[in-house]
Design a protein around this motif. Sequence first.
Motif, mmCIF file in Angstrom:
data_model
loop_
_atom_site.group_PDB
_atom_site.id
_atom_site.type_symbol
_atom_site.label_atom_id
_atom_site.label_comp_id
_atom_site.label_asym_id
_atom_site.label_seq_id
_atom_site.Cartn_x
_atom_site.Cartn_y
_atom_site.Cartn_z
ATOM 1 N N ARG A 83 0.909 -1.003 -0.080
ATOM 2 C CA ARG A 83 0.019 0.041 0.151
ATOM 3 C C ARG A 83 0.854 1.229 0.102
ATOM 4 O O ARG A 83 0.460 2.241 -0.555
ATOM 5 N N LEU B 148 -5.264 8.616 7.934
ATOM 6 C CA LEU B 148 -6.269 7.576 7.772
ATOM 7 C C LEU B 148 -6.736 7.803 6.176
ATOM 8 O O LEU B 148 -6.819 6.754 5.681
ATOM 9 N N TYR B 149 -7.166 8.865 5.995
ATOM 10 C CA TYR B 149 -7.458 9.321 4.489
ATOM 11 C C TYR B 149 -6.655 8.920 3.544
ATOM 12 O O TYR B 149 -6.987 8.207 2.576
ATOM 13 N N LYS C 49 -3.992 6.784 3.682
ATOM 14 C CA LYS C 49 -3.962 5.297 3.729
ATOM 15 C C LYS C 49 -5.263 4.721 3.107
ATOM 16 O O LYS C 49 -5.059 3.597 2.094
ATOM 17 N N ASP C 50 -6.246 5.054 3.223
ATOM 18 C CA ASP C 50 -7.382 4.773 2.534
ATOM 19 C C ASP C 50 -7.460 4.747 1.171
ATOM 20 O O ASP C 50 -7.905 3.950 0.214
ATOM 21 N N ARG C 51 -7.020 5.928 0.576
ATOM 22 C CA ARG C 51 -6.888 6.064 -0.850
ATOM 23 C C ARG C 51 -5.955 5.331 -1.409
ATOM 24 O O ARG C 51 -5.950 4.601 -2.489
ATOM 25 N N ASP D 40 -7.178 1.682 -1.792
ATOM 26 C CA ASP D 40 -8.133 1.764 -3.167
ATOM 27 C C ASP D 40 -7.380 1.452 -4.228
ATOM 28 O O ASP D 40 -7.838 0.675 -5.174
ATOM 29 N N ARG E 55 -18.756 0.660 -3.837
ATOM 30 C CA ARG E 55 -17.707 0.375 -3.047
ATOM 31 C C ARG E 55 -16.924 -0.916 -3.781
ATOM 32 O O ARG E 55 -17.413 -1.604 -4.632
#
Length: 338
Positions: free
Chosen positions: A131, A163-164, A166-168, A171, A187
């Motif tokens: 990631r 957190l944002y 890492k989430d992107r 994805d 999703r």
Amino acid sequence: MAKRTPGLEKVVSIIPKALHELGSKQEREFYQHWVLWHWADIVGEAYAQNVKAVRIERGSLYVYCRNAAWSNETRYQMPRIIQQVNNYAGGEMVKEIRFSRSWREEDWAPQRADEERAEKEVPEVNVGRERAKMVLTPDDLAAAEKIGSGTEDEDIALKVRQLYRKDRQLDKLRLARGWKPCPTCGRLRPPQAAACSHCRRQAGEDIRARVRAVLRDIPWARCKEVCEYVPECTPQLLNEQRAALVQLMASKVAANDRMSMEAKTLVMLYRCLPPDKLTDEAVKRALYELRFSMYWPPGYTPPKRYEAIPLRRAAKRQYGKGHQEDHPKSSGASEEKG
């Protein structure tokens, strides 16, 4: 091709004779272990993975179930399992099935070893490292900065931005691995899945709710009847929802209540009994088994076992007395003869 020597006896016929010569005890113990060794062949691989045959003692087969759902399934299938075991053993070996509260570690060791071996064969992937390699666009970085702009605590704002990001990155990693948007909610979903985990969870909850609705209307319904209303229903799913409803309803019924509609509905749900087969004896036995899950009013004292389930000897004595009363002439004749 050379002919076989005539007069030689097959091994299949030699073993039973040799066991018989050792004595009835050794012969019985051998066939008991034979049933335990071939438990998966008797009941099926899927059932044997969740219900373990522990031992056979005095005509009783002791089994250990992984959860309450498999315990209920075993109660429902008890006559069939007993018949299959006796057919496999070649005689009446088991008369009843009882539940064991414990199991030995080595009983499940082979299965667990196979699972661990399968896990080791699959190479581990460091998702966090993969990631971190994903590069975010300037738009993603700008959106992350806007998220924590209105937060007074700078530490919380920093954590939210991390957190944002890492989430992107996650994805983007999923898209690189072939993940696709869910047709229902948008999703990301795995390539082999028809929907995302959220939609699958919602669909499963919808099926469970429909099964519970059928059981509330038809408490005695079995899997075949429930499938008419919920085609996706399975025996395991039905047993899980039945056990959950039994626990929920039992907590609202008083332990000394045998006449209310709630108590009778609970018995029909627990025993799968239709209204025409609901007797006072069945209600008494079922509520006695559920006594620890029911509501206890103040001052309530649980009954003794023989009060709810008569002992066999007592039942025989009652039958003997009734038999003598039905035939007074025979008893009088015996007295005159004496």
